[in-house]
Design a protein around this motif. Structure first.
Motif, PDB file in Angstrom:
ATOM      1  N   ILE A 112       0.831  -1.202   0.000  1.00 21.26           N
ATOM      2  CA  ILE A 112       0.000   0.000   0.000  1.00 21.26           C
ATOM      3  C   ILE A 112       0.869   1.256   0.000  1.00 21.26           C
ATOM      4  O   ILE A 112       0.519   2.267  -0.631  1.00 21.26           O
ATOM      5  CB  ILE A 112      -0.967  -0.020   1.194  1.00 21.26           C
ATOM      6  N   ALA A 113       2.018   1.190   0.647  1.00 17.51           N
ATOM      7  CA  ALA A 113       2.918   2.335   0.682  1.00 17.51           C
ATOM      8  C   ALA A 113       3.456   2.694  -0.703  1.00 17.51           C
ATOM      9  O   ALA A 113       3.921   3.819  -0.927  1.00 17.51           O
ATOM     10  CB  ALA A 113       4.079   2.063   1.634  1.00 17.51           C
ATOM     11  N   ARG A 114       3.401   1.773  -1.655  1.00 16.65           N
ATOM     12  CA  ARG A 114       3.854   2.042  -3.021  1.00 16.65           C
ATOM     13  C   ARG A 114       2.843   2.844  -3.832  1.00 16.65           C
ATOM     14  O   ARG A 114       3.181   3.403  -4.883  1.00 16.65           O
ATOM     15  CB  ARG A 114       4.115   0.717  -3.746  1.00 16.65           C
ATOM     16  N   PHE A 121      -6.711  13.280  -7.198  1.00 17.39           N
ATOM     17  CA  PHE A 121      -7.213  14.576  -6.761  1.00 17.39           C
ATOM     18  C   PHE A 121      -6.611  15.719  -7.573  1.00 17.39           C
ATOM     19  O   PHE A 121      -7.282  16.698  -7.880  1.00 17.39           O
ATOM     20  CB  PHE A 121      -6.893  14.767  -5.272  1.00 17.39           C
ATOM     21  N   GLY A 122      -5.344  15.588  -7.926  1.00 19.16           N
ATOM     22  CA  GLY A 122      -4.662  16.622  -8.679  1.00 19.16           C
ATOM     23  C   GLY A 122      -3.190  16.291  -8.834  1.00 19.16           C
ATOM     24  O   GLY A 122      -2.589  15.652  -7.956  1.00 19.16           O
ATOM     25  N   HIS A 123      -2.605  16.711  -9.948  1.00 24.85           N
ATOM     26  CA  HIS A 123      -1.210  16.367 -10.251  1.00 24.85           C
ATOM     27  C   HIS A 123      -0.259  16.840  -9.167  1.00 24.85           C
ATOM     28  O   HIS A 123       0.765  16.195  -8.907  1.00 24.85           O
ATOM     29  CB  HIS A 123      -0.812  16.979 -11.597  1.00 24.85           C
ATOM     30  N   ALA A 124      -0.582  17.943  -8.514  1.00 27.48           N
ATOM     31  CA  ALA A 124       0.308  18.481  -7.479  1.00 27.48           C
ATOM     32  C   ALA A 124       0.469  17.530  -6.302  1.00 27.48           C
ATOM     33  O   ALA A 124       1.418  17.656  -5.521  1.00 27.48           O
ATOM     34  CB  ALA A 124      -0.227  19.824  -6.987  1.00 27.48           C
ATOM     35  N   TYR A 125      -0.446  16.556  -6.181  1.00 27.38           N
ATOM     36  CA  TYR A 125      -0.407  15.630  -5.041  1.00 27.38           C
ATOM     37  C   TYR A 125       0.032  14.229  -5.438  1.00 27.38           C
ATOM     38  O   TYR A 125      -0.241  13.257  -4.733  1.00 27.38           O
ATOM     39  CB  TYR A 125      -1.783  15.585  -4.378  1.00 27.38           C
ATOM     40  N   ALA A 126       0.755  14.119  -6.536  1.00 26.64           N
ATOM     41  CA  ALA A 126       1.155  12.805  -7.034  1.00 26.64           C
ATOM     42  C   ALA A 126       2.045  12.037  -6.059  1.00 26.64           C
ATOM     43  O   ALA A 126       2.123  10.809  -6.130  1.00 26.64           O
ATOM     44  CB  ALA A 126       1.873  12.958  -8.378  1.00 26.64           C
ATOM     45  N   ASP A 127       2.705  12.705  -5.156  1.00 27.04           N
ATOM     46  CA  ASP A 127       3.587  12.034  -4.208  1.00 27.04           C
ATOM     47  C   ASP A 127       2.880  11.612  -2.922  1.00 27.04           C
ATOM     48  O   ASP A 127       3.502  11.006  -2.043  1.00 27.04           O
ATOM     49  CB  ASP A 127       4.767  12.940  -3.846  1.00 27.04           C
ATOM     50  N   ALA A 128       1.601  11.928  -2.795  1.00 25.81           N
ATOM     51  CA  ALA A 128       0.871  11.574  -1.573  1.00 25.81           C
ATOM     52  C   ALA A 128       0.753  10.060  -1.436  1.00 25.81           C
ATOM     53  O   ALA A 128       0.604   9.341  -2.420  1.00 25.81           O
ATOM     54  CB  ALA A 128      -0.512  12.217  -1.580  1.00 25.81           C
ATOM     55  N   ARG A 129       0.834   9.584  -0.225  1.00 22.37           N
ATOM     56  CA  ARG A 129       0.718   8.168   0.054  1.00 22.37           C
ATOM     57  C   ARG A 129      -0.378   7.931   1.088  1.00 22.37           C
ATOM     58  O   ARG A 129      -0.808   8.844   1.791  1.00 22.37           O
ATOM     59  CB  ARG A 129       2.053   7.615   0.588  1.00 22.37           C
TER      60      ARG A 129
END
Length: 291
Positions: A112-114, A121-129
């Motif tokens: 799940i962490a991957r 939600f939006g490209h700016a949040y692509a790194d959210a986990r």
């Protein structure tokens, strides 16, 4: 939160003695305090729900209370996610295309962490986990915020109440300072709420739903709050809830959900609710200012 079939009413009275908490800071009462504003899944209108970014956004907006949801992974880790399925808020179908139906309980915490939990939600949040509960409460603590924790689907995760309490305890959230006004645990499942109360009587608890007034005395044995959807509320119902005394010797409270417009916020405030759970905490706070 979704309106869903509620668990059967728990009717037996609790025998465990509970100690009195110091006065809570979350009650809208006769002293004129406006309802508490709670950021639903964090400030989820402005950042991906139940992520650390949503906690940060709530803090940026100056919102003290955040709400979250807890599920359990295959290897027993508690993670913060609303659905019991990973499809809606992650890229699980792309990363694990052969793992349908993509249930949280079928994946390890490392798997799940991957996952990307923000791009939807939006490209700016692509790194959210998807955060673990431990990561989430640490971020809430960094901002000196308060937590309304919802135990999701306890029927899928036997013992999740004790496990959640253990994480909270390990992170320092079961000391007197947190219990006095920084933590509430809630669920749609009455048995789950009661389990939390029996395991840790000092923890403030809430039942999600609108029980009949005739049943409120049973809920008052183990729940400090009755937390209905706003569409099921009336001024009379809120008054009826307030007439009962909860397990910590204070009148039952009402936190209502999910309120996202100024008009609805003013409506439920007029009913006398104690808290308003919202995806748009800035909108609701502005509507209630000076109410």
């Amino acid at each position: 939160m979704h309106a869903r079939a509620l668990a059967a009413t728990t009717t037996a009275l609790l025998g465990t003695a509970a100690f009195l908490l110091p006065p809570s800071d979350v009650r809208a009462d006769e002293d004129g305090k406006q309802p508490t504003v709670i950021a639903h899944r964090g400030a989820s209108a402005y950042a991906p729900e139940n992520t650390l970014a949503a906690v940060d956004k709530a803090a940026e907006l100056g919102i003290d209370w955040v709400e979250n949801d807890v599920q359990r992974t295959k290897d027993g880790e508690l993670v913060v996610l609303h659905d019991d399925n990973l499809r809606r808020t992650t890229d699980v179908e792309e990363v694990f295309p052969d793992r349908a139906p993509w249930k949280v309980r079928d994946f390890t915490s490392a798997e799940i962490a991957r996952l990307d939990a923000g791009s939807w939600f939006g490209h700016a949040y692509a790194d959210a986990r998807v955060p673990t509960l431990k990561q989430y409460v640490r971020r809430v603590e960094v901002h000196h915020q308060k937590l309304l924790l919802e135990i999701k689907n306890p029927d899928l995760y036997p013992g999740i109440e004790g496990q959640a309490l253990k994480v909270l305890g390990n992170e320092g959230w079961l000391d007197r300072r947190h219990l006095a006004g920084r933590l509430i645990v809630q669920s749609f499942n009455a048995a789950s709420v009661r389990a939390v109360h029996e395991l840790k009587p000092g923890v403030k608890t809430g039942f999600l739903g609108t029980p009949p007034v005739a049943d409120l005395s049973a809920y008052a044995a183990f729940a400090d709050q009755i937390n209905p959807s706003y569409g099921s509320l009336s001024k009379g119902y809120v008054s009826a809830v307030h007439a009962f005394t909860g397990p910590h010797g204070r009148p039952l409270e009402v936190f209502t959900w999910t309120v996202d417009t100024a008009a609805t916020a003013r409506l439920v405030a007029g009913y006398g609710v104690d808290g308003v759970i919202t995806n748009k905490p800035d909108v609701v706070r502005a509507a209630l200012r000076g109410f």
